[in-house]
Design a protein around this motif. Structure first.
Motif, PDB file in Angstrom:
ATOM      1  N   LEU A  72       0.808  -1.203   0.000  1.00 23.68           N
ATOM      2  CA  LEU A  72       0.000   0.000   0.000  1.00 23.68           C
ATOM      3  C   LEU A  72       0.848   1.262   0.000  1.00 23.68           C
ATOM      4  CD1 LEU A  72      -2.837  -0.903   2.523  1.00 23.68           C
ATOM      5  CD2 LEU A  72      -2.825  -1.138   0.046  1.00 23.68           C
ATOM      6  N   GLY A  73       2.096   1.154   0.431  1.00 22.25           N
ATOM      7  CA  GLY A  73       2.967   2.310   0.513  1.00 22.25           C
ATOM      8  C   GLY A  73       3.558   2.672  -0.840  1.00 22.25           C
ATOM      9  N   PRO A  74       4.421   3.714  -0.897  1.00 19.72           N
ATOM     10  CA  PRO A  74       5.043   4.137  -2.148  1.00 19.72           C
ATOM     11  C   PRO A  74       5.847   3.011  -2.781  1.00 19.72           C
ATOM     12  CG  PRO A  74       5.365   5.765  -0.428  1.00 19.72           C
ATOM     13  CD  PRO A  74       4.800   4.559   0.246  1.00 19.72           C
ATOM     14  N   GLN A  75       5.722   2.833  -4.086  1.00 15.08           N
ATOM     15  CA  GLN A  75       6.400   1.775  -4.800  1.00 15.08           C
ATOM     16  C   GLN A  75       6.964   2.303  -6.111  1.00 15.08           C
ATOM     17  OE1 GLN A  75       4.079  -1.909  -5.133  1.00 15.08           O
ATOM     18  NE2 GLN A  75       2.621  -1.064  -3.665  1.00 15.08           N
ATOM     19  N   GLU A  76       8.096   1.723  -6.513  1.00 15.17           N
ATOM     20  CA  GLU A  76       8.613   2.013  -7.837  1.00 15.17           C
ATOM     21  C   GLU A  76       7.734   1.299  -8.859  1.00 15.17           C
ATOM     22  OE1 GLU A  76      12.677   0.943  -8.077  1.00 15.17           O
ATOM     23  OE2 GLU A  76      13.323   2.303  -6.496  1.00 15.17           O
ATOM     24  N   MET A  77       7.472   1.979  -9.984  1.00 15.61           N
ATOM     25  CA  MET A  77       6.588   1.424 -10.988  1.00 15.61           C
ATOM     26  C   MET A  77       7.289   1.394 -12.331  1.00 15.61           C
ATOM     27  SD  MET A  77       2.971   3.227  -9.950  1.00 15.61           S
ATOM     28  CE  MET A  77       2.052   2.141 -11.056  1.00 15.61           C
ATOM     29  N   THR A  78       7.053   0.329 -13.069  1.00 14.91           N
ATOM     30  CA  THR A  78       7.608   0.206 -14.409  1.00 14.91           C
ATOM     31  C   THR A  78       6.803   1.073 -15.368  1.00 14.91           C
ATOM     32  OG1 THR A  78       6.173  -1.648 -15.004  1.00 14.91           O
ATOM     33  CG2 THR A  78       8.236  -2.174 -13.867  1.00 14.91           C
ATOM     34  N   GLU A  80       5.295   0.093 -17.942  1.00 13.29           N
ATOM     35  CA  GLU A  80       4.069  -0.643 -18.262  1.00 13.29           C
ATOM     36  C   GLU A  80       3.025  -0.459 -17.174  1.00 13.29           C
ATOM     37  OE1 GLU A  80       7.097  -1.897 -18.296  1.00 13.29           O
ATOM     38  OE2 GLU A  80       7.457  -2.224 -20.460  1.00 13.29           O
ATOM     39  N   GLN A  81       3.451  -0.449 -15.899  1.00 15.17           N
ATOM     40  CA  GLN A  81       2.505  -0.253 -14.804  1.00 15.17           C
ATOM     41  C   GLN A  81       1.932   1.158 -14.812  1.00 15.17           C
ATOM     42  OE1 GLN A  81       5.050  -1.430 -11.534  1.00 15.17           O
ATOM     43  NE2 GLN A  81       4.046  -3.424 -11.346  1.00 15.17           N
ATOM     44  N   ARG A  82       2.750   2.142 -15.152  1.00  9.60           N
ATOM     45  CA  ARG A  82       2.240   3.512 -15.233  1.00  9.60           C
ATOM     46  C   ARG A  82       1.227   3.653 -16.365  1.00  9.60           C
ATOM     47  NH1 ARG A  82       7.872   4.899 -14.388  1.00  9.60           N
ATOM     48  NH2 ARG A  82       8.177   5.429 -12.191  1.00  9.60           N
ATOM     49  N   GLU A  83       1.482   2.978 -17.486  1.00  8.95           N
ATOM     50  CA  GLU A  83       0.524   3.030 -18.587  1.00  8.95           C
ATOM     51  C   GLU A  83      -0.770   2.325 -18.192  1.00  8.95           C
ATOM     52  OE1 GLU A  83       0.304   2.167 -23.402  1.00  8.95           O
ATOM     53  OE2 GLU A  83       2.199   2.001 -22.304  1.00  8.95           O
ATOM     54  N   GLU A  84      -0.657   1.234 -17.446  1.00 10.09           N
ATOM     55  CA  GLU A  84      -1.860   0.551 -16.958  1.00 10.09           C
ATOM     56  C   GLU A  84      -2.621   1.423 -15.968  1.00 10.09           C
ATOM     57  OE1 GLU A  84      -4.615  -2.675 -16.241  1.00 10.09           O
ATOM     58  OE2 GLU A  84      -3.418  -1.870 -17.886  1.00 10.09           O
ATOM     59  N   ALA A  85      -1.880   2.150 -15.118  1.00 12.39           N
ATOM     60  CA  ALA A  85      -2.532   3.065 -14.176  1.00 12.39           C
ATOM     61  C   ALA A  85      -3.303   4.137 -14.925  1.00 12.39           C
ATOM     62  CB  ALA A  85      -1.491   3.702 -13.245  1.00 12.39           C
ATOM     63  N   GLU A  86      -2.713   4.683 -16.000  1.00  8.74           N
ATOM     64  CA  GLU A  86      -3.397   5.698 -16.789  1.00  8.74           C
ATOM     65  C   GLU A  86      -4.648   5.125 -17.445  1.00  8.74           C
ATOM     66  OE1 GLU A  86      -4.491   9.144 -18.800  1.00  8.74           O
ATOM     67  OE2 GLU A  86      -3.257   8.781 -17.021  1.00  8.74           O
ATOM     68  N   LEU A 213      -2.925   0.674  -7.165  1.00  9.05           N
ATOM     69  CA  LEU A 213      -2.317  -0.519  -6.580  1.00  9.05           C
ATOM     70  C   LEU A 213      -2.026  -1.499  -7.714  1.00  9.05           C
ATOM     71  CD1 LEU A 213      -4.663  -1.017  -3.486  1.00  9.05           C
ATOM     72  CD2 LEU A 213      -2.506   0.255  -3.610  1.00  9.05           C
ATOM     73  N   PRO A 214      -0.780  -1.527  -8.221  1.00  9.21           N
ATOM     74  CA  PRO A 214      -0.488  -2.320  -9.417  1.00  9.21           C
ATOM     75  C   PRO A 214      -0.698  -3.813  -9.222  1.00  9.21           C
ATOM     76  CG  PRO A 214       1.542  -1.489  -8.421  1.00  9.21           C
ATOM     77  CD  PRO A 214       0.409  -0.803  -7.727  1.00  9.21           C
ATOM     78  N   LYS A 215      -0.539  -4.316  -8.002  1.00  9.21           N
ATOM     79  CA  LYS A 215      -0.694  -5.753  -7.771  1.00  9.21           C
ATOM     80  C   LYS A 215      -2.143  -6.199  -7.916  1.00  9.21           C
ATOM     81  CE  LYS A 215       3.657  -6.439  -6.600  1.00  9.21           C
ATOM     82  NZ  LYS A 215       4.565  -7.278  -7.401  1.00  9.21           N
ATOM     83  N   TRP A 216      -3.081  -5.280  -7.709  1.00 12.31           N
ATOM     84  CA  TRP A 216      -4.505  -5.633  -7.658  1.00 12.31           C
ATOM     85  C   TRP A 216      -5.327  -5.003  -8.768  1.00 12.31           C
ATOM     86  CZ3 TRP A 216      -4.640  -4.052  -1.804  1.00 12.31           C
ATOM     87  CH2 TRP A 216      -3.894  -4.982  -1.077  1.00 12.31           C
ATOM     88  N   ASP A 217      -4.703  -4.217  -9.660  1.00  7.26           N
ATOM     89  CA  ASP A 217      -5.452  -3.483 -10.681  1.00  7.26           C
ATOM     90  C   ASP A 217      -6.609  -2.709 -10.058  1.00  7.26           C
ATOM     91  OD1 ASP A 217      -3.882  -4.161 -12.834  1.00  7.26           O
ATOM     92  OD2 ASP A 217      -5.014  -5.965 -13.310  1.00  7.26           O
ATOM     93  N   SER A 218      -6.321  -2.002  -8.971  1.00  5.31           N
ATOM     94  CA  SER A 218      -7.336  -1.278  -8.207  1.00  5.31           C
ATOM     95  C   SER A 218      -6.784   0.071  -7.781  1.00  5.31           C
ATOM     96  CB  SER A 218      -7.755  -2.074  -6.967  1.00  5.31           C
ATOM     97  OG  SER A 218      -8.226  -3.364  -7.301  1.00  5.31           O
ATOM     98  N   PHE A 219      -7.673   0.892  -7.212  1.00  6.56           N
ATOM     99  CA  PHE A 219      -7.277   2.146  -6.598  1.00  6.56           C
ATOM    100  C   PHE A 219      -7.686   2.135  -5.135  1.00  6.56           C
ATOM    101  CE2 PHE A 219      -7.211   3.595 -10.997  1.00  6.56           C
ATOM    102  CZ  PHE A 219      -6.064   4.387 -11.008  1.00  6.56           C
ATOM    103  N   LEU A 220      -6.777   2.578  -4.284  1.00  9.69           N
ATOM    104  CA  LEU A 220      -7.085   2.786  -2.871  1.00  9.69           C
ATOM    105  C   LEU A 220      -7.438   4.256  -2.709  1.00  9.69           C
ATOM    106  CD1 LEU A 220      -7.136   1.671   0.052  1.00  9.69           C
ATOM    107  CD2 LEU A 220      -4.761   2.460   0.261  1.00  9.69           C
ATOM    108  N   VAL A 221      -8.637   4.526  -2.207  1.00  6.37           N
ATOM    109  CA  VAL A 221      -9.157   5.884  -2.103  1.00  6.37           C
ATOM    110  C   VAL A 221      -9.298   6.262  -0.636  1.00  6.37           C
ATOM    111  CG1 VAL A 221     -11.145   7.368  -2.563  1.00  6.37           C
ATOM    112  CG2 VAL A 221     -10.360   5.749  -4.306  1.00  6.37           C
ATOM    113  N   GLY A 222      -8.833   7.441  -0.276  1.00  7.13           N
ATOM    114  CA  GLY A 222      -9.023   7.997   1.058  1.00  7.13           C
ATOM    115  C   GLY A 222      -9.857   9.263   0.978  1.00  7.13           C
ATOM    116  N   LEU A 223     -10.813   9.407   1.879  1.00  7.94           N
ATOM    117  CA  LEU A 223     -11.714  10.565   1.898  1.00  7.94           C
ATOM    118  C   LEU A 223     -11.808  11.102   3.317  1.00  7.94           C
ATOM    119  CD1 LEU A 223     -14.565   8.831  -0.123  1.00  7.94           C
ATOM    120  CD2 LEU A 223     -13.049  10.590  -1.043  1.00  7.94           C
ATOM    121  N   PHE A 224     -11.770  12.419   3.448  1.00  8.61           N
ATOM    122  CA  PHE A 224     -11.933  13.040   4.761  1.00  8.61           C
ATOM    123  C   PHE A 224     -12.697  14.347   4.606  1.00  8.61           C
ATOM    124  CE2 PHE A 224     -10.705  15.893   8.214  1.00  8.61           C
ATOM    125  CZ  PHE A 224     -11.022  15.098   9.310  1.00  8.61           C
ATOM    126  N   THR A 225     -13.690  14.547   5.479  1.00  4.36           N
ATOM    127  CA  THR A 225     -14.496  15.769   5.467  1.00  4.36           C
ATOM    128  C   THR A 225     -14.754  16.216   6.896  1.00  4.36           C
ATOM    129  OG1 THR A 225     -15.611  15.139   3.415  1.00  4.36           O
ATOM    130  CG2 THR A 225     -16.672  16.823   4.754  1.00  4.36           C
TER     131      THR A 225
END
Length: 324
Positions: A72-78, A80-86, A213-225
């Motif tokens: 879940l923490g900061p990770q180096e990305m290839t 290909e992973q950055r293109e998948e994130a986009e 989250l490249p391992k899960w093909d997902s996004f971790l979202v945090g919300l605060f109000t």
């Protein structure tokens, strides 16, 4: 004893808010350079990268931390992973599931609520998102609410227009793998009936983050109000509420998505009493930018507090625009 419980609850509430943001803290905040923006590809989208990487090359974001926290923490990305994130960021904007996306929206939803002590409620909301100047967004939520309580003396049911909510936000940070949206949310006592309104003007900051989250093909979202009353009817109770939420947004092929959502709400005006609800959204992109979703939920504790429930089911339709 009450002060002790109040202090513990206060500490936990703010810790949850910090954790929801820390889980999505940008790489630059930890001394790493932010990844460059990857241009959108006009070709065929790449399939998810499922190749096995060399464990020796996997970055250790937090030495000694459990494996799940390292992912879940900061990770180096290839590249290909950055293109998948986009690619997934574009899907999330198209689906309307990315709270940091600057994209137009028209959404209609209806929520049926099982409240405490046998009461019932129906909340219909019309939402409009207006993007402008690339990184700014104006959101308006217009609710029509109805509730009934057979055990209540006197008036047992009320329905009508409720309090209008307006959010103005700015996307302060944006890369394919991480984004931050900050803004201000206000509510106005526009209800047609006293039983449908807080009777107060409220204002407060809102923050949304989304980390790939490249391992899960997902996004971790945090919300605060944080919402605090700044005026209104003197006879009505003041408002001071903190809300922290975390979501796991997952994509299933080109048309389906799911959102696992946990929401913690602390009411500081009621001796820091809190409530927790869990929801699961399942949605499908039907055609173009038109999608449908259903979102059942259950209250874990604090079901008798304002803004909470014993159970609910929410469904709706949305149409997403690039801009208006």
């Amino acid at each position: 004893m009450r002060r002790s419980r109040y202090g513990i609850t206060s500490t936990c509430a703010w810790v949850l808010g910090v954790v929801s943001l820390y889980a999505a803290t940008p790489s630059a905040a930890l001394g790493q350079e932010p990844s460059p923006q990857i241009p959108r590809s006009s070709g065929v989208p790449l399939a998810p990268q499922n190749g096995i990487e060399d464990p020796a090359k996997e970055p250790d974001a937090v030495p000694g931390a459990p494996r799940v926290l390292r992912r879940l923490g900061p990770q180096e990305m290839t590249p290909e992973q950055r293109e998948e994130a986009e690619r997934l960021r574009q899907l999330a904007a198209k689906y309307g599931t990315d709270p940091t996306a600057i994209v137009g929206r028209i959404q209609l939803s209806s929520e049926y609520l099982g409240l405490s002590h046998g009461a019932r409620g129906v909340n219909n909301i019309a939402r409009v998102d207006l993007p402008f100047r690339g990184n700014y967004l104006l959101r308006v939520d217009a609710p029509v609410f109805a509730w009934s309580d057979p055990n209540r003396a006197g008036t047992s049911s009320v329905q009508g227009f409720s309090d209008l909510a307006v959010t103005a936000a700015w996307r302060a940070y944006n890369t394919p793998e991480y984004a931050v949206l900050v803004g201000v949310t206000s509510t106005f006592p526009t209800a047609t009936e006293p039983g449908l309104s807080l009777g107060k003007y409220t204002v407060g900051p809102t923050i949304a983050t989304a980390r790939f989250l490249p391992k899960w093909d997902s996004f971790l979202v945090g919300l605060f109000t944080q919402q605090v009353s700044v005026g209104g009817e003197p006879a009505r109770s003041s408002v001071n509420v903190s809300t922290a939420a975390m979501q796991l947004n997952t994509f299933w092929g080109q048309h389906w998505w799911s959102i696992a959502h946990a929401n913690w709400r602390v009411d500081w005006e009621r001796s820091a009493k809190s409530s927790m609800v869990l929801e699961l959204e399942l949605g499908r992109n039907v055609v173009g930018r038109f999608g449908v979703f259903v979102r059942p939920g259950v209250g874990v504790w604090g079901q008798d507090l304002p803004g909470a429930y014993a159970w609910n089911i929410n469904g709706g339709v949305r149409y997403m625009f690039r801009s208006f």
